[in-house]
Design a protein around this motif. Structure first.
Motif, short mmCIF file in Angstrom:
data_model
loop_
_atom_site.label_atom_id
_atom_site.label_comp_id
_atom_site.label_asym_id
_atom_site.label_seq_id
_atom_site.Cartn_x
_atom_site.Cartn_y
_atom_site.Cartn_z
N SER A 86 -17.91 -13.10 80.02
CA SER A 86 -19.50 -12.99 80.25
C SER A 86 -19.95 -13.93 80.93
O SER A 86 -20.77 -13.90 81.85
N ASN A 87 -19.72 -15.31 80.61
CA ASN A 87 -20.28 -16.36 81.27
C ASN A 87 -19.95 -16.33 82.85
O ASN A 87 -20.77 -16.63 83.74
N LYS A 138 -21.84 -13.73 84.47
CA LYS A 138 -23.21 -14.01 84.63
C LYS A 138 -23.34 -14.95 85.96
O LYS A 138 -24.26 -14.72 86.76
N LYS A 196 -30.59 -11.75 85.48
CA LYS A 196 -31.29 -12.14 84.43
C LYS A 196 -31.28 -11.86 82.85
O LYS A 196 -31.68 -12.21 81.96
N ASP A 256 -29.32 -11.58 79.61
CA ASP A 256 -28.61 -12.39 78.65
C ASP A 256 -27.30 -11.33 78.20
O ASP A 256 -27.54 -10.75 77.12
N SER A 311 -23.85 -9.78 76.83
CA SER A 311 -23.33 -9.70 75.51
C SER A 311 -21.78 -10.44 75.98
O SER A 311 -21.43 -10.55 76.80
#
Length: 197
Positions: free
Chosen positions: A5-6, A9, A51, A53, A55
């Motif tokens: 997920s990082n 993002k 934008k 956050d 999971s």
């Protein structure tokens, strides 16, 4: 390198920035064959997703992206993007990472879901032709510069289809006029994929 997920993002932030920079370009291309709002759809959709956050569950992260993109954009392109993201969400449910070698398969699932949702076929001069070209290019080369391979496949699709008439979506109304013009959805895929780099 596994994708978490990082990484998603960070990728969303790059896509959002590149989409913002190409907003007017996409709107102008869309205005020739549609209602001229494609740049807004792509820029605002990815800006909203960037934008989030997300999971740690990458399947859940793709679900959050799909829901957000759909909420921000009620356009047909937005619906297709959300459908593709949802297909990835289902495929990656309950996982915290996936590998680069899975990208072609995920894109294939997204393409198939988008084809079903859009009730269209390959070869009709749409974003789906570009996505299909990316699937085949990535299946042929599962290592190396995957992003460059995907960008090249998307760009080549635009070139391949420019001299053909649009046969799907709003642009089909202007089929004759569309000959010689790039498909806006295919251009959007180029912008999105370039943003991944």
């Amino acid at each position: 390198m596994e994708i978490t997920s990082n990484e998603l993002k960070a990728a969303l932030a790059r896509i959002a920035e590149h989409a913002r920079e190409n907003r007017e370009f996409l709107c102008q291309a869309d205005a020739q064959l549609g209602d001229g709002d494609l740049g807004i759809t792509v820029a605002e959709g990815f800006s909203a997703c960037a934008k989030l956050d997300l999971s740690d569950d990458v399947g859940r992260a793709f679900f959050e992206m799909a829901r957000t993109f759909q909420q921000v954009s009620s356009s047909s392109f937005g619906t297709l993007v959300a459908t593709g993201l949802m297909a990835a969400a289902k495929a990656l449910k309950d996982r915290t990472e996936f590998g680069p070698d899975e990208i072609a398969g995920l894109l294939a699932q997204a393409r198939d879901a988008m084809l079903a949702r859009g009730k269209s076929s390959l070869g009709e001069k749409t974003v789906l032709d570009g996505l299909d070209a990316q699937v085949h290019a990535l299946e042929a080369e599962r290592s190396g510069a995957l992003m460059e391979i995907a960008v090249t496949a998307a760009r080549d699709t635009v070139e391949k289809f420019t001299q053909r008439p649009n046969q799907a979506g709003r642009a089909r109304i202007f089929a004759e006029k569309s000959v010689g013009l790039p498909d806006p959805g295919q251009l959007a895929l180029v912008v999105i994929t370039e943003g991944l780099r």
